[in-house]
Design a protein around this motif. Structure first.
Motif, PDB file in Angstrom:
ATOM      1  N   LYS A 262      26.039  78.701  33.180  1.00  0.00           N
ATOM      2  CA  LYS A 262      26.392  80.026  33.687  1.00  0.00           C
ATOM      3  C   LYS A 262      27.854  80.300  33.361  1.00  0.00           C
ATOM      4  CE  LYS A 262      25.367  78.311  37.782  1.00  0.00           C
ATOM      5  NZ  LYS A 262      24.349  77.276  37.954  1.00  0.00           N
ATOM      6  N   VAL A 376      37.609  64.018  42.842  1.00  0.00           N
ATOM      7  CA  VAL A 376      36.862  65.271  42.731  1.00  0.00           C
ATOM      8  C   VAL A 376      35.625  65.065  41.872  1.00  0.00           C
ATOM      9  CG1 VAL A 376      38.188  65.982  40.695  1.00  0.00           C
ATOM     10  CG2 VAL A 376      36.962  67.709  42.018  1.00  0.00           C
ATOM     11  N   GLY A 377      34.612  65.876  42.121  1.00  0.00           N
ATOM     12  CA  GLY A 377      33.484  65.940  41.198  1.00  0.00           C
ATOM     13  C   GLY A 377      32.167  65.502  41.774  1.00  0.00           C
ATOM     14  N   GLU A 378      32.213  64.565  42.697  1.00  0.00           N
ATOM     15  CA  GLU A 378      30.970  64.059  43.287  1.00  0.00           C
ATOM     16  C   GLU A 378      31.367  63.312  44.550  1.00  0.00           C
ATOM     17  OE1 GLU A 378      29.445  60.750  40.959  1.00  0.00           O
ATOM     18  OE2 GLU A 378      31.328  60.702  39.871  1.00  0.00           O
ATOM     19  N   ASP A 401      39.959  63.709  49.231  1.00  0.00           N
ATOM     20  CA  ASP A 401      38.621  63.844  48.667  1.00  0.00           C
ATOM     21  C   ASP A 401      38.361  65.339  48.624  1.00  0.00           C
ATOM     22  OD1 ASP A 401      35.917  64.008  48.143  1.00  0.00           O
ATOM     23  OD2 ASP A 401      35.317  62.552  49.666  1.00  0.00           O
ATOM     24  N   TRP A 404      34.941  71.018  45.765  1.00  0.00           N
ATOM     25  CA  TRP A 404      34.969  72.391  45.255  1.00  0.00           C
ATOM     26  C   TRP A 404      34.072  72.511  44.061  1.00  0.00           C
ATOM     27  CZ3 TRP A 404      38.411  73.848  40.876  1.00  0.00           C
ATOM     28  CH2 TRP A 404      39.081  72.749  40.316  1.00  0.00           C
ATOM     29  N   GLN A 405      34.041  73.682  43.428  1.00  0.00           N
ATOM     30  CA  GLN A 405      33.105  73.964  42.338  1.00  0.00           C
ATOM     31  C   GLN A 405      33.775  74.858  41.294  1.00  0.00           C
ATOM     32  OE1 GLN A 405      30.300  76.109  45.039  1.00  0.00           O
ATOM     33  NE2 GLN A 405      28.913  74.418  44.576  1.00  0.00           N
ATOM     34  N   THR A 406      33.180  74.915  40.123  1.00  0.00           N
ATOM     35  CA  THR A 406      33.661  75.856  39.107  1.00  0.00           C
ATOM     36  C   THR A 406      33.757  77.252  39.729  1.00  0.00           C
ATOM     37  OG1 THR A 406      32.460  74.554  37.465  1.00  0.00           O
ATOM     38  CG2 THR A 406      33.189  76.750  36.790  1.00  0.00           C
ATOM     39  N   GLU A 407      32.773  77.561  40.528  1.00  0.00           N
ATOM     40  CA  GLU A 407      32.677  78.899  41.111  1.00  0.00           C
ATOM     41  C   GLU A 407      33.744  79.162  42.174  1.00  0.00           C
ATOM     42  OE1 GLU A 407      30.342  76.613  40.888  1.00  0.00           O
ATOM     43  OE2 GLU A 407      28.509  77.436  39.981  1.00  0.00           O
TER      44      GLU A 407
HETATM   45  P1  ATP Z   1      26.020  73.172  37.388  1.00  0.00           P
HETATM   46  O1  ATP Z   1      26.405  74.080  38.517  1.00  0.00           O
HETATM   47  O2  ATP Z   1      25.986  73.833  36.080  1.00  0.00           O
HETATM   48  O3  ATP Z   1      24.822  72.365  37.678  1.00  0.00           O
HETATM   49  P2  ATP Z   1      28.069  71.367  38.353  1.00  0.00           P
HETATM   50  O4  ATP Z   1      27.699  71.857  39.708  1.00  0.00           O
HETATM   51  O5  ATP Z   1      28.004  69.911  38.095  1.00  0.00           O
HETATM   52  O6  ATP Z   1      27.220  72.117  37.233  1.00  0.00           O
HETATM   53  P3  ATP Z   1      30.906  71.768  38.859  1.00  0.00           P
HETATM   54  O7  ATP Z   1      31.238  73.137  39.312  1.00  0.00           O
HETATM   55  O8  ATP Z   1      31.885  71.096  37.987  1.00  0.00           O
HETATM   56  O9  ATP Z   1      29.567  71.854  38.019  1.00  0.00           O
HETATM   57  O10 ATP Z   1      30.680  70.809  40.074  1.00  0.00           O
HETATM   58  C1  ATP Z   1      30.636  71.217  41.412  1.00  0.00           C
HETATM   59  C2  ATP Z   1      29.751  70.290  42.198  1.00  0.00           C
HETATM   60  O11 ATP Z   1      30.240  68.944  42.158  1.00  0.00           O
HETATM   61  C3  ATP Z   1      29.700  70.615  43.669  1.00  0.00           C
HETATM   62  O12 ATP Z   1      28.777  71.644  43.938  1.00  0.00           O
HETATM   63  C4  ATP Z   1      29.283  69.271  44.279  1.00  0.00           C
HETATM   64  O13 ATP Z   1      27.898  69.057  44.142  1.00  0.00           O
HETATM   65  C5  ATP Z   1      30.007  68.280  43.397  1.00  0.00           C
HETATM   66  N1  ATP Z   1      31.306  67.896  43.996  1.00  0.00           N
HETATM   67  C6  ATP Z   1      32.529  68.277  43.583  1.00  0.00           C
HETATM   68  N2  ATP Z   1      33.508  67.697  44.311  1.00  0.00           N
HETATM   69  C7  ATP Z   1      32.903  66.935  45.237  1.00  0.00           C
HETATM   70  C8  ATP Z   1      33.358  66.084  46.307  1.00  0.00           C
HETATM   71  N3  ATP Z   1      34.650  65.882  46.551  1.00  0.00           N
HETATM   72  N4  ATP Z   1      32.419  65.483  47.067  1.00  0.00           N
HETATM   73  C9  ATP Z   1      31.113  65.658  46.824  1.00  0.00           C
HETATM   74  N5  ATP Z   1      30.619  66.423  45.841  1.00  0.00           N
HETATM   75  C10 ATP Z   1      31.491  67.061  45.042  1.00  0.00           C
END
Ligand code: ATP
Ligand code: MG
Length: 637
Positions: A262, A376-378, A401, A404-407
């Motif tokens: 997206k 960040v990220g998961e 920790d 957040w998200q791209t959005e």
């Molecule tokens: P797509 O939306 O295309 O499937 P994506 O969600 O992996 O891709 P990003 O916007 O990079 O793309 O990732 C955001 C997601 O990553 C969040 O919605 C969440 O699921 C996860 N995330 C990010 N930071 C954390 C965190 N600190 N703890 C737990 N989960 C996180």
């Protein structure tokens, strides 16, 4: 620079949070007043989540690069804006001061203008992690073009899809990129993509690897030649385009771990204010700090916390071209030591992979400059958190920790380093201005503490997405249609007795086993507690009796001998930690997991394999190593 809005105590946090809810417009306009505007906004906020319409600081006129560069020149002109560490530690690093950065951005902005790029045009940037990537991003923003950075590792097909979606006529790339022991032929990948994109008018190519490439007459130009041309034209400045706060700044395609990418759209004013506010607060940035965010600028983390957040604060941002494990697994620690890094911001996947190398790579590395660590990220598992805390932070550095998200443009839920308490595996509390709410499947609010639900946000914050490019309805459907009047994050979440938030994974990663709802992340955490387990991924598959069964893919260290015994052992670990209900029905040992290039497990593929639907796995081109899919397919239980 000083930051009157920096929160220094828990009481500051509480007061700011309170004010941000009582009077959001007053709260954010006070913060926004510390930036450089050519004209003040007419209205602070207009919003309607139904449409959705979200406008912050509408009518305000500014250029984000004047805030990230020009306004620092007088006092911070000689301060490093970007320190660049090359892939090969033998190559010289580069230091780019704010004055240099101004010069280079202005030059390249003029190159873009010379090539016909105008306000509102989309410029696709497909480069390795070289300073010119940040320069190209800022140059586009300076002339009001909309940048769309594509991570320098995506395939030709993924690029073509994105170029077509954005209708981008201009591309900035490199001949090639270095990443670890690999050389990526960026320009030739672009050439392949452009077979499907005849509308592209210009490709500007930076020299990096000197790999032979073909240049198409009339379309392809060398970065260096174009800069020389600008120099002979003798225009030392490039007046910044005046933008409305709500003009588009960039499009960024999400990583696609859940389907078709997206094109998330962010606008100038709100994004600037929000990335700066979250950067200064979450990391407790102090003037003089060296900030090292290990993400790639191809991801939102790099946009917000390598480029816009740090630079708008006049900080020194460290940019690293390579990977954490090359030439050896001590690379991050060598960089921290060499540049006396104060803030280190990385991903759990990197921490876990470095953990696997033990403590040897840390030997003789002085990490005492570190003050704040971030992830960040998961979700971060307890073991990785503890390892990071003990061995990197030496139990002296708060770990933020950040969820957040791209959005969301910037960090929404996180502890504030040293100001609000951390709780391992919890993102903890919302930043001021962020109003989370948990709802059940029917959209009914789950009130109180010690509860879980689907995470939504009920009030706009300045950094939130405005639309998905070229398809507003898609944005509505995806984020605003599931629950009335709420922004739906797609993540599941738990709120503990003290009101701390813990992200449990994507909602579509929740399993329903015999009527019990279990998060895949929860099961993975338990599996990972077993000493031999390096990493695991859990998905559901149809099960006659339970509805859904639990299928676990496990990377096991030094795996040998009796699979059955190990399986039993892992199962009893899970039983002990969560309960027998969460015991995996099947455990498949694998050597790797299918990950996106940002390090996330592509569960959709694992789900298909577990379901036995191996013939149609969908697009796997965004995977880091598509080869592992075959191995997993062949080993299916
Ligand atoms: P797509 O939306 O295309 O499937 P994506 O969600 O992996 O891709 P990003 O916007 O990079 O793309 O990732 C955001 C997601 O990553 C969040 O919605 C969440 O699921 C996860 N995330 C990010 N930071 C954390 C965190 N600190 N703890 C737990 N989960 C996180
Ligand atoms: Mg997402």
């Amino acid at each position: 620079m000083s930051f009157p809005y920096q929160l220094k105590t828990t009481a500051d946090y509480k007061a700011a949070y309170e004010k941000s809810v009582q009077d959001p417009e007053g709260f954010w306009s006070e913060i926004a007043s510390h930036f450089t505007w050519r004209k003040k906004w007419d209205t602070v906020l207009n919003w309607d989540f139904k449409k959705p319409t979200i406008e912050w600081f509408k009518g305000g006129k500014l250029n984000i690069t004047e805030n990230c560069i020009d306004r620092h020149l007088e006092k911070l002109g000689n301060k490093p804006a970007i320190i660049w560490e090359p892939n090969d530690p033998g190559e010289h690093h580069r230091v780019i001061t704010y004055r240099d950065l101004h010069h280079k951005v202005v030059q390249f902005a003029n190159v873009l203008r010379n090539n016909g790029v105008k306000k509102g045009d989309r410029v696709c940037i497909y480069m390795g992690m070289v300073p010119e990537l940040a320069i190209a991003v800022l140059a586009a923003a300076r002339i009001g073009a909309i940048h769309s950075v594509i991570f320098g590792g995506f395939s030709a097909q993924s690029i073509a899809d994105r170029l077509q979606d954005a209708k981008a006529e201009f591309i900035v790339t490199c001949d090639g990129a270095y990443r670890g022991n690999k050389e990526i032929p960026l320009k030739s990948v672009i050439d392949d993509a452009l077979v499907q994109c005849p509308f592209v008018k210009r490709v500007i190519v930076l020299t990096r690897t000197r790999t032979p490439i073909s240049m198409i007459k009339g379309r392809d130009l060398w970065w260096e030649d174009e800069i020389r041309l600008v120099e002979t034209q003798g225009s030392p400045d490039c007046p910044a385009e005046e933008m409305d706060a709500e003009d588009m700044l960039f499009i960024l395609y999400t990583s696609g771990s859940t389907g078709k990418p997206k094109g998330v759209v962010h606008t100038v004013g709100g994004y600037m204010v929000y990335t700066n506010y979250s950067f200064v607060n979450v990391f407790q940035y102090q003037p003089g700090d060296v900030h090292f965010c290990t993400a790639d600028i191809g991801w939102i983390t790099g946009h917000s916390y390598i480029v816009y957040g740090p630079l708008s604060a006049g900080a020194t941002s460290l940019m690293f071209e390579g990977v954490p494990t090359w030439p050896d697994a001590g690379r991050f620690w060598e960089i921290v030591d060499k540049y006396k890094v104060n803030i280190l911001y990385t991903a759990p996947t990197a921490i876990r992979s470095l953990m696997g190398f033990g403590l040897e790579p840390l030997k003789n590395r002085d990490l005492s400059s570190l003050r704040v660590l971030g992830t960040v990220g998961e979700p971060i598992n307890e073991e990785a958190w503890a390892w990071y805390d003990e061995n990197i932070g030496k139990k002296k550095c708060p770990i933020v920790d950040t969820w957040w998200q791209t959005e969301t443009g910037g960090i929404l839920i996180s502890n504030i380093a040293g100001v609000t308490p951390a709780k391992p595996t919890f993102a903890t509390l919302p930043l001021p201005g962020v109003q989370p709410i948990l709802v059940d499947e029917n959209g009914k609010e789950v009130e109180g503490n010690g509860v879980s639900g689907n995470l939504c946000i009920k009030f706009p914050w300045p950094g939130m997405l405005r639309t998905t490019y070229g398809d507003h309805e898609r944005a509505r459907q995806n984020y605003f249609a599931t629950y009335e009047n709420l922004y739906f994050t797609g993540d599941g979440c738990l709120r503990d007795e003290d009101g701390n938030y813990r992200i449990t994974g994507r909602v579509d990663d929740v399993l329903n086993v015999s009527g019990h709802r279990i998060g895949t992340a929860e099961v993975e955490n338990a599996i990972n507690m077993h000493t031999g387990v390096v990493e695991s991924a859990v998905v559901g598959y149809p099960h006659d009796i339970k509805g859904q069964g639990i299928y676990a893919y496990v990377i096991f260290q030094g795996h040998q001998g009796d699979d059955e015994l190990t399986r039993k052992d892992i199962m009893s670990t899970v039983s002990r930690i969560i309960g027998p209900i969460a015991k995996p029905d099947k455990i498949q040992f694998v050597s790797g997991l299918p990950k996106t290039r940002s390090g996330k497990i592509m569960r959709r593929i694992l789900r298909k394999i577990a379901e036995g639907e191996t013939s149609n796995l969908g697009d796997t081109s965004t995977l880091l190593d598509p080869g592992v899919v075959d191995e997993i397919k062949n080993g299916k239980l």
